[in-house]
Write a protein that holds these residues in place. Sequence first.
Motif, PDB file in Angstrom:
ATOM      1  N   GLU A   1       0.833  -1.208   0.000  1.00 46.89           N
ATOM      2  CA  GLU A   1       0.000   0.000   0.000  1.00 46.89           C
ATOM      3  C   GLU A   1       0.867   1.257   0.000  1.00 46.89           C
ATOM      4  O   GLU A   1       0.573   2.229  -0.700  1.00 46.89           O
ATOM      5  CB  GLU A   1      -0.922  -0.010   1.219  1.00 46.89           C
ATOM      6  N   TYR A   2       1.948   1.249   0.789  1.00 44.61           N
ATOM      7  CA  TYR A   2       2.870   2.386   0.836  1.00 44.61           C
ATOM      8  C   TYR A   2       3.437   2.643  -0.563  1.00 44.61           C
ATOM      9  O   TYR A   2       3.439   3.769  -1.054  1.00 44.61           O
ATOM     10  CB  TYR A   2       4.005   2.098   1.822  1.00 44.61           C
ATOM     11  N   ARG A   3       3.909   1.573  -1.186  1.00 41.28           N
ATOM     12  CA  ARG A   3       4.512   1.681  -2.516  1.00 41.28           C
ATOM     13  C   ARG A   3       3.500   2.241  -3.519  1.00 41.28           C
ATOM     14  O   ARG A   3       3.823   3.126  -4.314  1.00 41.28           O
ATOM     15  CB  ARG A   3       5.013   0.308  -2.943  1.00 41.28           C
ATOM     16  N   ALA A   4       2.263   1.751  -3.478  1.00 38.96           N
ATOM     17  CA  ALA A   4       1.223   2.227  -4.394  1.00 38.96           C
ATOM     18  C   ALA A   4       0.914   3.706  -4.154  1.00 38.96           C
ATOM     19  O   ALA A   4       0.737   4.473  -5.110  1.00 38.96           O
ATOM     20  CB  ALA A   4      -0.042   1.385  -4.243  1.00 38.96           C
ATOM     21  N   THR A   5       0.854   4.114  -2.895  1.00 39.94           N
ATOM     22  CA  THR A   5       0.593   5.514  -2.555  1.00 39.94           C
ATOM     23  C   THR A   5       1.737   6.400  -3.047  1.00 39.94           C
ATOM     24  O   THR A   5       1.508   7.469  -3.624  1.00 39.94           O
ATOM     25  CB  THR A   5       0.400   5.676  -1.036  1.00 39.94           C
ATOM     26  N   LEU A   6       2.958   5.947  -2.831  1.00 45.11           N
ATOM     27  CA  LEU A   6       4.118   6.713  -3.283  1.00 45.11           C
ATOM     28  C   LEU A   6       4.148   6.810  -4.808  1.00 45.11           C
ATOM     29  O   LEU A   6       4.385   7.895  -5.359  1.00 45.11           O
ATOM     30  CB  LEU A   6       5.412   6.093  -2.756  1.00 45.11           C
ATOM     31  N   ILE A   7       3.877   5.719  -5.498  1.00 45.42           N
ATOM     32  CA  ILE A   7       3.889   5.733  -6.966  1.00 45.42           C
ATOM     33  C   ILE A   7       2.831   6.697  -7.499  1.00 45.42           C
ATOM     34  O   ILE A   7       3.089   7.467  -8.430  1.00 45.42           O
ATOM     35  CB  ILE A   7       3.723   4.312  -7.534  1.00 45.42           C
ATOM     36  N   ALA A   8       1.646   6.674  -6.906  1.00 42.00           N
ATOM     37  CA  ALA A   8       0.582   7.594  -7.346  1.00 42.00           C
ATOM     38  C   ALA A   8       1.023   9.045  -7.157  1.00 42.00           C
ATOM     39  O   ALA A   8       0.815   9.890  -8.038  1.00 42.00           O
ATOM     40  CB  ALA A   8      -0.707   7.323  -6.580  1.00 42.00           C
ATOM     41  N   ALA A   9       1.643   9.342  -6.037  1.00 45.28           N
ATOM     42  CA  ALA A   9       2.122  10.705  -5.779  1.00 45.28           C
ATOM     43  C   ALA A   9       3.258  11.077  -6.728  1.00 45.28           C
ATOM     44  O   ALA A   9       3.318  12.209  -7.221  1.00 45.28           O
ATOM     45  CB  ALA A   9       2.577  10.829  -4.328  1.00 45.28           C
TER      46      ALA A   9
END
Length: 116
Positions: free
Chosen positions: A20-28
């Motif tokens: 989830e962290y990785r997905a949030t960072l990628i989106a940002a």
Amino acid sequence: MAKPDRLARLDAQREDLETEYRATLIAALEKTANGALGLFDRSSDRRVRTAIAPTIAALTEMGTEIDAMRDRLILDPFALHRDFFAARGPVSASAPGEQKEARLWLDRLAQEDPAN
């Protein structure tokens, strides 16, 4: 047998939260690569900082929780969180802008992705 089960569940929760962290960072990072500023905290503009604050707060909260889980599991701290937050803040005038920095991060994360 209860402790190994708890540790296995904790490790599965950690993996899910890291995903989830990785997905949030990628989106940002994708938003930043497309022109949104503030993710790397290179602007002193309050509006820019206010706009990105919820994302930074979410990443900070997840990173802190992941590190606590990793500590309980006797694992090294979460490198992605540490590295990203180390990249934020003032830089020299010759450093790449936020858009280029975001693209570099996206390339790095794509290379590290186990699905590739």
